[in-house]
Write an enzyme that holds these catalytic residues in place. Structure first.
Site, PDB file in Angstrom:
ATOM      1  N   GLU A 279       7.287 -17.444  -0.368  1.00 47.75           N
ATOM      2  CA  GLU A 279       8.172 -16.420   0.191  1.00 47.75           C
ATOM      3  C   GLU A 279       9.523 -16.442  -0.522  1.00 47.75           C
ATOM      4  O   GLU A 279      10.154 -15.389  -0.718  1.00 47.75           O
ATOM      5  CB  GLU A 279       8.357 -16.641   1.696  1.00 47.75           C
ATOM      6  N   TRP A 282       8.913 -14.597  -3.654  1.00 48.05           N
ATOM      7  CA  TRP A 282       8.872 -13.144  -3.413  1.00 48.05           C
ATOM      8  C   TRP A 282      10.291 -12.581  -3.358  1.00 48.05           C
ATOM      9  O   TRP A 282      10.567 -11.494  -3.867  1.00 48.05           O
ATOM     10  CB  TRP A 282       8.145 -12.837  -2.107  1.00 48.05           C
ATOM     11  N   TRP A 310       6.300  14.758   2.637  1.00 52.39           N
ATOM     12  CA  TRP A 310       6.856  14.192   3.861  1.00 52.39           C
ATOM     13  C   TRP A 310       7.107  15.284   4.900  1.00 52.39           C
ATOM     14  O   TRP A 310       7.446  16.418   4.560  1.00 52.39           O
ATOM     15  CB  TRP A 310       8.170  13.468   3.575  1.00 52.39           C
ATOM     16  N   ASN A 345       8.542 -10.613  10.591  1.00 51.99           N
ATOM     17  CA  ASN A 345       8.066 -10.059   9.323  1.00 51.99           C
ATOM     18  C   ASN A 345       6.781  -9.261   9.477  1.00 51.99           C
ATOM     19  O   ASN A 345       6.637  -8.181   8.891  1.00 51.99           O
ATOM     20  CB  ASN A 345       7.871 -11.177   8.304  1.00 51.99           C
ATOM     21  N   TRP A 363       9.951   6.891   3.262  1.00 60.32           N
ATOM     22  CA  TRP A 363      10.270   5.470   3.404  1.00 60.32           C
ATOM     23  C   TRP A 363      11.762   5.198   3.278  1.00 60.32           C
ATOM     24  O   TRP A 363      12.280   4.220   3.839  1.00 60.32           O
ATOM     25  CB  TRP A 363       9.505   4.632   2.380  1.00 60.32           C
ATOM     26  N   TRP A 386       9.858  -1.935   1.541  1.00 59.09           N
ATOM     27  CA  TRP A 386       9.509  -0.588   2.012  1.00 59.09           C
ATOM     28  C   TRP A 386       8.596   0.109   1.008  1.00 59.09           C
ATOM     29  O   TRP A 386       7.637   0.787   1.394  1.00 59.09           O
ATOM     30  CB  TRP A 386      10.771   0.224   2.280  1.00 59.09           C
TER      31      TRP A 386
END
Length: 487
Positions: A279, A282, A310, A345, A363, A386
């Site tokens: 993590e 990441w 959208w 998360n 988004w 996102w």
């Protein structure tokens, strides 16, 4: 300004609000000169201003840092305004001939700091930058062609292959001797929200000491079962280190080495440490992507996704922000976010998927809401995560992976503990119906005191219909005949 003393070094704090494991501070101390620590609240530059919840955290973190510096005989200078102008004013007041800082790697911050460094150097002021925020500097982990990685797993393997953890440092014991200069009153900055003060439920202990305690608590109680519990919002299975890492109250290397030290020779715990440190990697991966691809927060990494049709229904966006979608796991997450400045998360992925795919909301609107409401809001990670959910990012989850909010709730909150904590109007419903109250028989709803559409909203959309609509929208930008499983 003239003085008989050796000119001091200005230590420019930004997102490195700690004394331990701070390379810029160590370098400043190694000069043997007095250190003038300064934090500049620059809200007029090209760097995106931080959101409301992050301002709350920054207020407390700066106060904690100021107290730590005072304990060592120094004083944190607070200034508000243009970064270069305030640095020059401080140089004039102190006679400093050197500025040291830990670099910001977001493109706008990097460019601004580079311009400042060049301008100051042209006037004879030495400027030195260090990496105090990431495991590795962006640009230091490149693929075989010399370019940036766009897929996480090879990036992770390459980073692990070149690991060189720095030695732990505690910071100078004595920070006295710097010239006195004027400093702002932090309370005048208005970082703490007022009228109304909606921070009453915010969680966490901002500051370096709080970061150390959070890490210790996680290593003692959470590391051994991290891989399983991190996906369970009904359990305390995550480290809660994200705001501490974002504001630099703890070095990512400190968290890294402490995890492996805690795991020791226990094979299973070592595996959990791998999961936890992945993590951290990441986090680096997001920062590296943003550094190399500056439009990550504004443009789809995969350009075809900017053609997505959208809907952006304003009423549905508002229902999502308020936790009134009619899907309990989504509503619980959004209410947790507003109340605490934090969201689990796993639930972040669920609520993001719901906004993008069930409601066909861009988004970027979700990213903006998270930016304002999360205490740990980090531009690189926020945008990357996102886009990961939206299917438009680097190494992203495919768009056709559409989270079913009902089965996600049943799987990761099987007893409804998380949902009923944040959606108390459903607390009398059994786990069999708490994730889909509209499926409960009328007599069950009456006994639980639930009236759909009055005490708890009816679902904004039907899951199956919304899923088909999302897949149809995907077909308008992607004609490939792919298998589209439900998650």
């Amino acid at each position: 300004m003239t003085t008989d003393r050796e000119p001091p070094v200005i230590l420019w704090f930004r997102r490195d609000l700690r004394l331990a494991d701070n390379p810029a501070l160590q370098a400043a101390h190694a000069t043997g000169r007095p250190i003038v620590p300064v934090y500049i609240l620059d809200e007029g530059s090209a760097v995106r201003p931080i959101g409301g919840a992050s301002r709350w955290w920054l207020d407390k973190s700066l106060k904690a840092l100021a107290a730590s510096i005072m304990e060592r005989g120094g004083s944190l200078v607070l200034r508000r305004g243009d970064s270069e102008a305030e640095l020059r004013r401080l140089i004039d007041q102190t006679g400093a001939t050197c500025v040291m800082m830990n670099r910001l790697f977001e493109p706008d911050g990097w460019a601004r700091d580079t311009d400042i460094a060049h301008a100051l150097k042209a006037d004879g002021v030495e400027v030195k930058g260090f990496n105090g925020t990431l495991l590795t500097r962006p640009g230091s982990v490149l693929n075989g062609s010399g370019g940036p990685y766009k897929v996480y797993t090879p990036f992770m393997k390459a980073l692990r292959a070149q690991l060189e953890p720095p030695a732990h440092t505690t910071g100078p014991c004595d920070l006295s001797g710097a010239p006195e200069v004027d400093s702002d009153d932090i309370d005048a900055w208005g970082l703490h929200p007022t009228r109304p003060d909606w921070s009453g439920g915010f969680l966490g202990e901002p500051g370096e000491a709080g970061a150390t305690r959070a890490l210790s608590a996680f290593l003692q109680s959470g590391l051994k079962s991290y891989d399983d519990d991190r996906n369970r919002p009904d359990r305390e299975g995550t480290s809660r280190l994200s705001p501490h890492l974002h504001f630099g109250e703890i070095s990512p290397w400190r968290a890294w080495t402490a995890a492996y030290d805690a795991a020791g020779s226990d094979g299973s715990s070592a595996g959990q440490a791998d999961k936890f440190t992945n993590e951290l990697i990441w986090r680096d991966f997001s920062a590296h992507l943003f550094h190399h691809f500056p439009t990550l927060p504004t443009d789809a990494f995969r350009p075809e996704y900017d053609r997505m049709p959208w809907i952006n229904d304003a009423a549905q966006i508002e229902a999502w922000t308020k936790g009134q979608t009619g899907y309990p796991i989504v509503d619980a997450g959004m209410r947790e976010l507003w109340t605490t400045g934090f969201m689990h998360n796993r639930v972040r992925m669920i609520v993001a998927s719901f906004l993008i795919k069930h409601l066909l909301i861009d988004w970027r609107k979700g990213e903006a809401w998270f930016w304002d409401c999360l205490m740990d809001a980090d531009l690189a990670q926020n945008a990357q995560n996102w886009q990961w959910v939206a299917g438009s990012g680097a190494d992203a989850s495919p768009y056709f992976r559409i989270f079913n909010p009902i089965t996600q709730g049943q799987k990761f909150d099987p007893d409804g503990v998380y949902v009923t904590r944040w959606v108390p109007e459903l607390k009398r419903l059994s786990p069999a119906f708490v994730h889909s109250p509209w499926t409960a028989p009328p007599e069950i709803l009456r006994a639980a005191g639930v009236t759909l559409g009055r005490t708890y909203p009816k679902p904004l959309v039907d899951h199956a219909e919304a899923r088909q609509r999302a897949l149809a929208a995907l077909k308008t930008i992607n004609s490939q005949g792919e298998a589209w499983p439900e998650d």
